[in-house]
Motif scaffolding. Structure first.
Motif, PDB file in Angstrom:
ATOM      1  N   ILE A 175      -0.238 -18.763  65.082  1.00 34.31           N
ATOM      2  CA  ILE A 175      -1.315 -17.779  65.170  1.00 34.31           C
ATOM      3  C   ILE A 175      -2.583 -18.379  65.783  1.00 34.31           C
ATOM      4  O   ILE A 175      -3.365 -17.665  66.409  1.00 34.31           O
ATOM      5  N   LEU A 176      -2.771 -19.690  65.637  1.00 36.24           N
ATOM      6  CA  LEU A 176      -3.913 -20.335  66.291  1.00 36.24           C
ATOM      7  C   LEU A 176      -3.740 -20.278  67.803  1.00 36.24           C
ATOM      8  O   LEU A 176      -4.699 -19.994  68.542  1.00 36.24           O
ATOM      9  N   ALA A 177      -2.519 -20.541  68.267  1.00 30.94           N
ATOM     10  CA  ALA A 177      -2.241 -20.451  69.701  1.00 30.94           C
ATOM     11  C   ALA A 177      -2.469 -19.028  70.199  1.00 30.94           C
ATOM     12  O   ALA A 177      -3.013 -18.820  71.291  1.00 30.94           O
ATOM     13  N   MET A 178      -2.078 -18.021  69.385  1.00 35.84           N
ATOM     14  CA  MET A 178      -2.333 -16.622  69.730  1.00 35.84           C
ATOM     15  C   MET A 178      -3.819 -16.337  69.815  1.00 35.84           C
ATOM     16  O   MET A 178      -4.303 -15.724  70.781  1.00 35.84           O
ATOM     17  N   ALA A 179      -4.543 -16.773  68.801  1.00 39.93           N
ATOM     18  CA  ALA A 179      -5.977 -16.476  68.726  1.00 39.93           C
ATOM     19  C   ALA A 179      -6.738 -17.107  69.883  1.00 39.93           C
ATOM     20  O   ALA A 179      -7.697 -16.525  70.399  1.00 39.93           O
ATOM     21  N   GLN A 180      -6.328 -18.280  70.304  1.00 42.30           N
ATOM     22  CA  GLN A 180      -7.042 -18.981  71.358  1.00 42.30           C
ATOM     23  C   GLN A 180      -6.900 -18.300  72.713  1.00 42.30           C
ATOM     24  O   GLN A 180      -7.739 -18.488  73.597  1.00 42.30           O
ATOM     25  N   VAL A 181      -5.850 -17.503  72.886  1.00 46.03           N
ATOM     26  CA  VAL A 181      -5.710 -16.734  74.123  1.00 46.03           C
ATOM     27  C   VAL A 181      -6.805 -15.686  74.211  1.00 46.03           C
ATOM     28  O   VAL A 181      -7.261 -15.323  75.292  1.00 46.03           O
ATOM     29  N   ASN A 182      -7.231 -15.191  73.036  1.00 46.87           N
ATOM     30  CA  ASN A 182      -8.326 -14.225  72.936  1.00 46.87           C
ATOM     31  C   ASN A 182      -8.056 -12.968  73.766  1.00 46.87           C
ATOM     32  O   ASN A 182      -8.875 -12.549  74.600  1.00 46.87           O
ATOM     33  N   ALA A 183      -6.886 -12.378  73.522  1.00 49.34           N
ATOM     34  CA  ALA A 183      -6.509 -11.135  74.188  1.00 49.34           C
ATOM     35  C   ALA A 183      -5.842 -10.235  73.163  1.00 49.34           C
ATOM     36  O   ALA A 183      -5.285 -10.720  72.163  1.00 49.34           O
ATOM     37  N   ASP A 184      -5.902  -8.929  73.383  1.00 45.51           N
ATOM     38  CA  ASP A 184      -5.297  -8.008  72.433  1.00 45.51           C
ATOM     39  C   ASP A 184      -3.792  -8.198  72.363  1.00 45.51           C
ATOM     40  O   ASP A 184      -3.191  -8.150  71.295  1.00 45.51           O
ATOM     41  N   GLU A 185      -3.161  -8.419  73.497  1.00 44.34           N
ATOM     42  CA  GLU A 185      -1.733  -8.684  73.556  1.00 44.34           C
ATOM     43  C   GLU A 185      -1.510 -10.066  74.153  1.00 44.34           C
ATOM     44  O   GLU A 185      -2.100 -10.415  75.169  1.00 44.34           O
ATOM     45  N   VAL A 186      -0.653 -10.847  73.513  1.00 41.85           N
ATOM     46  CA  VAL A 186      -0.434 -12.234  73.927  1.00 41.85           C
ATOM     47  C   VAL A 186       1.036 -12.411  74.307  1.00 41.85           C
ATOM     48  O   VAL A 186       1.930 -12.022  73.550  1.00 41.85           O
ATOM     49  N   ALA A 187       1.272 -13.006  75.457  1.00 39.25           N
ATOM     50  CA  ALA A 187       2.642 -13.255  75.905  1.00 39.25           C
ATOM     51  C   ALA A 187       3.256 -14.399  75.106  1.00 39.25           C
ATOM     52  O   ALA A 187       2.595 -15.410  74.855  1.00 39.25           O
ATOM     53  N   ILE A 188       4.503 -14.224  74.719  1.00 37.03           N
ATOM     54  CA  ILE A 188       5.200 -15.278  73.979  1.00 37.03           C
ATOM     55  C   ILE A 188       5.235 -16.561  74.804  1.00 37.03           C
ATOM     56  O   ILE A 188       5.153 -17.671  74.268  1.00 37.03           O
ATOM     57  N   GLY A 189       5.328 -16.429  76.118  1.00 42.59           N
ATOM     58  CA  GLY A 189       5.346 -17.603  76.984  1.00 42.59           C
ATOM     59  C   GLY A 189       4.083 -18.434  76.849  1.00 42.59           C
ATOM     60  O   GLY A 189       4.131 -19.669  76.925  1.00 42.59           O
TER      61      GLY A 189
END
Length: 244
Positions: A175-189
């Protein structure tokens, strides 16, 4: 043992009167007492007593209870996962409630409120309560901006900190990796690249977090946080979260 005897006696009386007992447990957790009660319930069912049980709780707590080594029968029980509230329903409820209270709430602002809750029931109740308590007869963006800091703080303190504490170290990295993208939708890649792990490894933790209703899939190959402002919570409090 005394509890079992008393329960058995009560169930015998109910059975004679053709009545049934419903046990309801809210905010269930896999504590020793709950495990003992569930085991007792299984025993009562096997003996044909007129008893049923309903338990509600956070998905990860329910899953842990179901996977308890002595409670495998719970895996065969019906499990209902509540979906997020429909955003159109949230918008309509806000407009209806504030109109009845003789407060003015525009459709545009009601839509913004609905999006801010992301359909999370607690957020829906919390945001509505905070706005109501302002006493403003006309609700506008300025009034909303006044309550947003409190809205964030109470979500973070009352819910999100606890959810984060119960995640495994790898779940937290995900979830940290998700949050750091800072986008509503995050690509699994993007998550796979950040964690430098193979696809099957990422897929396992993706499924775990979906089951725990922390994230949900959107379009193909993408996920989003289920809870409103959860990405903000991770980004804003990373230094403190690392100490938990």
């Amino acid at each position: 043992m005394a509890t079992q005897v008393r329960l058995t006696q009560a169930l015998l009386k109910l059975k004679k009167r053709k009545r049934k007992l419903l046990l309801v447990i809210d905010e269930v957790a896999p504590t020793r007492e709950v495990v003992q009660l569930a085991a007792l319930y299984q025993s009562m069912i096997r003996q044909g007593y007129p008893v049923a049980m309903v338990m509600t709780g956070l998905p990860n707590q329910v899953s842990e209870l179901q996977n308890n080594a002595v409670l495998t029968f719970l895996l065969r029980s019906g499990r209902i996962e509540l979906a997020p509230l429909n955003l159109l329903d949230v918008q309509n409820r806000y407009q209806t409630a504030f109109t009845k209270g003789e407060r003015q709430l525009s459709t545009a602002l009601a839509q913004r409120l609905a999006v801010l809750t992301k359909g999370y029931a607690y957020a829906f109740q919390l945001l509505g309560c905070l706005l109501w308590e302002t006493g403003a007869e006309t609700l506008d963006d300025q009034v909303l901006d006044q309550v947003l800091p409190t809205y964030r703080y109470q979500l973070y303190r009352n819910v999100y900190t606890k959810i984060y504490q119960e995640l495994s170290p790898i779940d937290r990295q995900f979830i940290l990796a998700m949050a750091q993208v800072n986008a509503d939708e995050v690509a699994i890649g993007q998550i796979r690249q950040a964690l430098q792990k193979p696809s099957n490894y990422i897929a396992n933790y993706r499924r775990r977090l979906i089951d725990d209703q922390v994230i949900r899939p959107t379009k193909y190959g993408h996920v989003t946080f289920t809870l409103p402002l959860f990405g903000d919570f991770i980004r804003e409090n990373q230094a403190l979260l690392d100490l938990m």
